[in-house]
Design an enzyme around this catalytic site. Structure first.
Site, short mmCIF file in Angstrom:
data_model
loop_
_atom_site.label_atom_id
_atom_site.label_comp_id
_atom_site.label_asym_id
_atom_site.label_seq_id
_atom_site.Cartn_x
_atom_site.Cartn_y
_atom_site.Cartn_z
N ARG A 1 0.84 -1.20 0.00
CA ARG A 1 0.00 0.00 0.00
C ARG A 1 0.87 1.25 0.00
NH1 ARG A 1 -0.46 2.25 5.09
NH2 ARG A 1 -2.45 3.21 4.54
N TYR B 1 8.24 7.29 16.11
CA TYR B 1 8.42 7.42 14.67
C TYR B 1 9.56 8.38 14.36
CZ TYR B 1 7.21 7.91 9.74
OH TYR B 1 7.25 7.90 8.37
#
Length: 246
Positions: free
Chosen positions: A20, A160
Site C-alpha cells: 500500500r 516514529y
C-alpha cells in the site's frame, strides 16, 4: 512515471511494505521500469494485490508475506527471492508503522514496536540483502525515512521520529561501510504525502502549496536505483515540497 524514464531491465528488486501507499507506488514504478519485483508486505492480500497490479502492467512480480522486524521471517524471504530470481540487485525498505501519543503517555510496547518495525526491520533486510549483494559484486539499497527524522519532528510521534532519524544515521553508516563492495545506500525522506492519511502541516507551510503523492516519492527512489545515480551514496533526500527549507 510521466516525463521520467528509467531502464531497470534484468534487475531484481526486493521491496518491503509493498502492499500500500508509498511501498506499492515504489513496487509499481520498479516493475514499470523493467525490474522483477519481490513484493513483501505483512498483509498477504495487499502483497498479492501489488503482484497482480505489476503483472497486469506487463511486469514480473512475486508476492511474499513477512513481518520485517522478525529475522526468522526476513531470512526466508531473502532466500526465496534468490530462488525465484537468482539474485538481488535492489532492496527498498518502505515497511513502517507509527503510534501517535504524547511522550509522557507513550506505552513502552508501542515504543518498541515502532522501532523494531521501522529501524530494526530496515537493518535486518539491509544486512541480509547486503550480504547477497556483496557476494554478487554490488547493488543498491534505498531506505524510506521521513522529514520527521530530520529536521521537522512531528508532534505526538516520538517513536516514529526516533526511528526515522535512526534510519538516516543507519543509511550513512551503511553507505560508508558498503561502498568498497559496490553497494550504494541512500535514504528518501517524504514529507506530507497523500497516502499517509494524516497530515501535520497546513498547506500554507508547504512552499509548493500541496501534498505530495506516493508516485513522486517513488520517482526519486527509481532515480536512486538507476545508473544515473551511480555517484550518489550516503544521502538523505527530502521529498516534501520544500517544507524543510523554511
Amino acid at each position: 512515471m510521466k516525463d521520467f524514464s528509467v531502464n531497470l531491465m534484468n534487475k531484481q528488486a526486493f521491496v518491503t511494505g509493498a502492499g500500500r501507499g508509498v511501498g506499492r507506488a515504489v513496487a509499481l514504478a520498479l516493475g514499470d521500469a523493467g525490474a522483477s519485483v519481490f513484493a513483501v508486505d505483512i498483509n498477504p492480500d495487499n502483497a498479492m494485490s501489488t503482484e497482480e497490479a505489476i503483472k497486469q502492467r506487463g511486469g514480473e512480480a512475486t508476492a511474499w508475506t513477512a513481518d520485517v522486524s522478525n529475522k526468522l521471517l526476513v531470512g526466508p524471504a531473502i532466500e526465496e527471492m534468490r530462488d525465484v530470481y537468482g539474485r538481488i540487485d535492489i532492496a527498498v525498505n518502505v515497511a513502517g508503522v507509527d503510534k501517535r501519543s504524547s511522550f509522557i503517555k507513550l506505552d513502552e510496547w508501542d515504543w518498541r514496536r515502532v522501532l523494531e518495525m521501522n529501524l530494526t526491520g530496515t537493518f535486518l533486510v539491509s544486512q541480509l540483502a547486503g550480504r547477497v549483494m556483496q557476494d554478487e559484486g554490488g547493488g543498491v539499497i534505498v531506505n524510506i525515512a521521513s522529514t520527521t527524522g530530520r529536521p521537522t519532528p512531528r508532534p505526538d510521534s516520538i517513536p516514529y521520529t526516533a526511528s526515522t532519524g535512526g534510519i538516516i544515521g543507519l543509511t550513512k553508516s551503511m553507505a560508508y561501510e558498503l561502498a568498497p563492495y559496490g553497494i550504494r545506500v541512500n535514504a528518501v525522506c517524504p514529507g506530507n504525502i497523500e497516502a499517509d492519511g494524516e497530515f501535520t502541516s497546513p498547506l500554507g507551510q508547504i512552499p509548493q502549496g500541496r501534498l505530495g503523492t506516493p508516485e513522486e516519492v517513488a520517482s526519486v527512489v527509481l532515480f536512486l536505483c538507476s545508473s544515473a545515480a551511480s555517484y550518489i551514496t550516503g544521502q538523505a533526500i527530502h521529498v516534501d515540497g520544500g517544507e524543510s527549507m523554511v
